[in-house]
Design an enzyme around this catalytic site. Structure first.
Site, short mmCIF file in Angstrom:
data_model
loop_
_atom_site.label_atom_id
_atom_site.label_comp_id
_atom_site.label_asym_id
_atom_site.label_seq_id
_atom_site.Cartn_x
_atom_site.Cartn_y
_atom_site.Cartn_z
N THR A 15 0.82 -1.22 0.00
CA THR A 15 0.00 0.00 0.00
C THR A 15 0.85 1.26 0.00
O THR A 15 0.52 2.25 -0.66
CB THR A 15 -0.92 0.01 1.24
OG1 THR A 15 -1.84 -1.07 1.10
CG2 THR A 15 -1.68 1.29 1.39
N THR A 87 1.56 -4.57 4.14
CA THR A 87 1.38 -4.97 5.54
C THR A 87 0.79 -6.37 5.70
O THR A 87 0.98 -7.00 6.73
CB THR A 87 0.47 -3.97 6.29
OG1 THR A 87 -0.80 -3.93 5.64
CG2 THR A 87 1.08 -2.58 6.32
N ASP A 88 0.06 -6.83 4.67
CA ASP A 88 -0.71 -8.07 4.86
C ASP A 88 0.15 -9.28 5.23
O ASP A 88 -0.24 -10.08 6.07
CB ASP A 88 -1.53 -8.39 3.60
CG ASP A 88 -2.68 -7.42 3.41
OD1 ASP A 88 -3.02 -6.71 4.38
OD2 ASP A 88 -3.25 -7.36 2.30
#
Ligand code: ASP
Length: 335
Positions: A15, A87-88
């Protein structure tokens, strides 16, 4: 004046480097980080390298190897390395790189953001600035930095899907925090290198994560062994409770007898699984099931994938899990 620290920024997507595309946010290269990089250059010598450009849900073990190799090759040219990442799956990547880079001799800091960097209220600038401060701190190790907190990479878990305080350090103190005093590092948290830095990138994908549910069919273990899995991490209930009635136990026994390494952790985010407390747990230990104790699921999965990748036997894997390699596990003191 002290010489400026030389920091490598390796970008991988996520992101933080995303912009809106036809079907939602799409990761781009470091050009979209340009304004923040220019700002950081007021303080550090920043070299930027685009390693990959992926939403982290598409990152696989082969990408972990690519990150580990690049960090290892570059380490002598820099004071620290920052890896920008989605981040996932960042907690998996940070755990994997922690095991692949044994005794790494410089700070390696993973970070990302919940809002793309181009957004006015993005958390990206803050996360990058704290990460650069940690990368310049001289503390060797693999860290994950988010929301002004720095944690060991192998203790991090993503706990929020959209909130800025997206990561927590589970069962371990933060390695560093930010206050009006600047970056305050807690050196007690950071394991010291015990020898020269080593790159050990081999890893196996044949590990399955099984979250127990009431009434789960024990046939799952046959299915996993038929599919060629060589390791299973079981996220058990509470302290490590497993439904052993209705043939659950025999499924696990057969899996272990077939050479599959079975590690038990807990579905609870905090505290440690301890198979010695209940009768059901002790039965599992007798069969050769391995205790995951207070490791995060991400760290337990990756440690098992890595241990199998190193070509270790079932017994050697069990011994490896009784050792704290990178700060990932709290072992009971022998008394
Ligand atoms: N889907 C994004 C990723 O993991 C989410 C993020 O970076 O926050 O790449």
């Amino acid at each position: 004046m002290l010489p400026r620290k030389r920091i490598l920024l390796l970008t991988t997507g996520g992101t933080i480097a995303s912009v809106p595309g036809g079907q939602g946010l799409e990761p781009k290269d470091s050009a979209v980080l340009d304004r923040e990089i220019r700002y950081l250059r007021n303080y550090y010598d920043v070299i930027v390298e685009d390693l990959m450009c992926l939403d982290s849900s598409n990152i696989r073990p082969v990408e972990w190897q690519k990150m580990a190799r690049r960090i290892f090759e570059s380490r002598q040219d820099y004071d620290g390395i920052v890896v920008s990442h989605g981040t996932d799956t960042m907690a998996y990547s940070a755990s994997a790189v922690s095991f692949m880079l044994q005794d790494i001799d410089l700070p390696v800091v993973f970070t990302g953001s919940q809002l793309p960097l181009w957004e006015l209220l993005s958390d990206g600038p803050d996360n990058l600035r704290t990460s650069f401060a940690m990368a310049a701190s001289g503390r060797p190790g693999v860290f994950l930095c988010f929301d002004r907190k720095v944690m060991l990479g192998c203790r991090a878990v993503k706990v929020r899907a959209s909130g800025f305080s997206a990561f927590q350090s589970i069962n371990a103190h933060y390695a560093a925090t930010v206050s009006s005093l600047g970056l305050t590092v807690d050196d007690r948290v950071i394991p010291r290198p015990k020898g020269p830095a080593m790159l050990l990138p081999e890893i196996s994908s044949d590990v399955f994560l099984l979250k127990l549910t009431p009434g789960l069919s024990p046939r799952i273990f046959d299915m996993l062994s038929d599919m060629g899995y060589r390791g299973i991490v079981i996220e058990a209930f509470g302290l490590g409770g497993i439904n052993v009635m209705h043939q659950g136990l025999s499924g696990i026994r057969q899996a272990v007898e077939k050479g599959i390494s079975v590690v038990v952790t807990t579905q609870c985010l905090y505290d440690s699984a301890d198979l010695q407390v209940y009768q059901v747990g002790n039965k599992l230990l007798e069969m050769g099931v391995i205790q995951g104790r207070d490791m995060t699921t991400e760290a337990a999965m990756v440690k098992l994938m890595w241990a199998i990748g190193q070509g270790l036997s079932q017994e050697e894997i069990a011994r490896l899990f009784a050792r704290n390699l990178r700060g990932e596990i709290t072992l009971q003191e022998k008394g």
